[in-house]
Design an enzyme around this catalytic site. Sequence first.
Site, short mmCIF file in Angstrom:
data_model
loop_
_atom_site.label_atom_id
_atom_site.label_comp_id
_atom_site.label_asym_id
_atom_site.label_seq_id
_atom_site.Cartn_x
_atom_site.Cartn_y
_atom_site.Cartn_z
N ASN A 9 0.87 -1.18 0.00
CA ASN A 9 0.00 0.00 0.00
C ASN A 9 0.91 1.23 0.00
O ASN A 9 1.47 1.58 1.02
CB ASN A 9 -0.90 -0.04 1.25
CG ASN A 9 -1.74 1.21 1.40
OD1 ASN A 9 -1.80 2.05 0.50
ND2 ASN A 9 -2.41 1.33 2.55
N LYS A 11 0.15 4.21 -0.36
CA LYS A 11 -0.50 5.41 0.22
C LYS A 11 -0.24 6.63 -0.67
O LYS A 11 -0.21 6.48 -1.89
CB LYS A 11 -0.02 5.60 1.67
CG LYS A 11 -0.26 4.33 2.51
CD LYS A 11 -0.09 4.52 3.98
CE LYS A 11 -0.33 3.19 4.69
NZ LYS A 11 -0.23 3.29 6.15
N HIS A 94 -9.66 1.01 4.53
CA HIS A 94 -8.41 1.19 5.29
C HIS A 94 -8.67 2.12 6.47
O HIS A 94 -9.47 3.06 6.38
CB HIS A 94 -7.33 1.77 4.37
CG HIS A 94 -5.97 1.77 5.00
ND1 HIS A 94 -5.59 2.74 5.90
CD2 HIS A 94 -4.94 0.89 4.90
CE1 HIS A 94 -4.35 2.45 6.31
NE2 HIS A 94 -3.95 1.34 5.73
N GLU A 96 -7.08 4.52 7.64
CA GLU A 96 -6.86 5.94 7.35
C GLU A 96 -8.06 6.52 6.62
O GLU A 96 -8.43 7.68 6.85
CB GLU A 96 -5.55 6.12 6.54
CG GLU A 96 -4.34 5.89 7.43
CD GLU A 96 -3.10 5.39 6.71
OE1 GLU A 96 -3.03 5.46 5.47
OE2 GLU A 96 -2.18 4.90 7.41
N GLU A 166 -5.48 -5.10 10.50
CA GLU A 166 -4.45 -4.10 10.78
C GLU A 166 -4.78 -3.37 12.07
O GLU A 166 -5.61 -2.45 12.07
CB GLU A 166 -4.39 -3.07 9.64
CG GLU A 166 -4.10 -3.67 8.28
CD GLU A 166 -3.59 -2.61 7.31
OE1 GLU A 166 -2.47 -2.77 6.83
OE2 GLU A 166 -4.30 -1.62 7.09
N GLY A 172 2.32 2.17 10.75
CA GLY A 172 3.26 3.26 10.59
C GLY A 172 3.96 3.68 11.87
O GLY A 172 4.62 4.71 11.92
N SER A 213 3.29 -2.14 10.36
CA SER A 213 4.74 -2.20 10.55
C SER A 213 5.32 -3.57 10.19
O SER A 213 6.29 -4.01 10.80
CB SER A 213 5.11 -1.79 11.98
OG SER A 213 4.70 -0.45 12.22
P1 PGA Z 1 2.65 0.24 7.66
O1 PGA Z 1 1.20 0.45 6.99
O2 PGA Z 1 3.20 -1.04 7.08
O3 PGA Z 1 3.43 1.44 7.24
O4 PGA Z 1 2.45 0.14 9.12
C1 PGA Z 1 0.33 -0.64 6.80
C2 PGA Z 1 -0.96 -0.17 6.20
O5 PGA Z 1 -1.45 0.91 6.57
O6 PGA Z 1 -1.54 -0.86 5.34
#
Ligand code: PGA
Length: 251
Positions: A9, A11, A94, A96, A166, A172, A213
């Site tokens: 992803n 983003k 997601h 976010e 997640e 992140g 992460s």
């Molecule tokens: P990350 O993001 O690996 O940077 O923690 C995962 C995601 O949001 O899909």
Amino acid sequence: MRTPIIAGNWKMNKTAAAAAEFANEIKEALNDIAGVDIVFCPPALTIPAVAAAVAGTKIGVGAQNMHYEESGAYTGELAANMLTPFCQYVILGHSERREYFGETDEGVNKKIKTALAHGLTPIVCVGESLTQNEAGETHSFVSGQVTAAFAGLTAADVALCVIAYEPIWAIGTGKSASAEQAGAIIGQTVRGTIANLFGAATAALVRIQYGGSANEKNIADYMQQPDIDGALVGGASLKATFVQLVQNAVV
Ligand code: PGA
């Protein structure tokens, strides 16, 4: 039995030129890795460039979001039939999107139905916040998200979907959930809820990723968990070490 799936992803990172350059840089090494499905989910405007770059490889392309309506007055949105010439997958719900853009369980449910009607594989994201986790609400909250996301779907449709568990507190932050923690929630809560709603056979077919992460160092631990079928990767999907991550997922 379930083919693992690793999705990057990206983003809101990389221009079209940078995205195509990166895809070209790593595509051949990724194409050589057997036994795993691989997906790039770049920013919407870079999708055509990335799809062109990975054409002829095993790498799939996914969008990061999509509207549930077929067309109409939805400024700034993209419809499924705009994605299908380039994409096989679409990330839906997601955290976010839920947190910053007001996505609801109901909207995610509608989007899953639209995606499936267009032959797109939804990567449906669920996961609890730190507060919910610390309050012991992970099971009830995540189970509720899964139930709402798949309301009104047939078992056959659910089996086609990918789910990404997640935990929001792990996204992140560099604070990944332990493999045992993630494996237990994915097995008991996510797969368990699918089993309760759609039967054990469907639950055995649906692929469930861990996200938060995940990186080239910890991916092998997650993959050792029998219920974890891959990862949705943010930060660690933006660098060439993503190849190492995918390699480590299948050894
Ligand atoms: P990350 O993001 O690996 O940077 O923690 C995962 C995601 O949001 O899909």
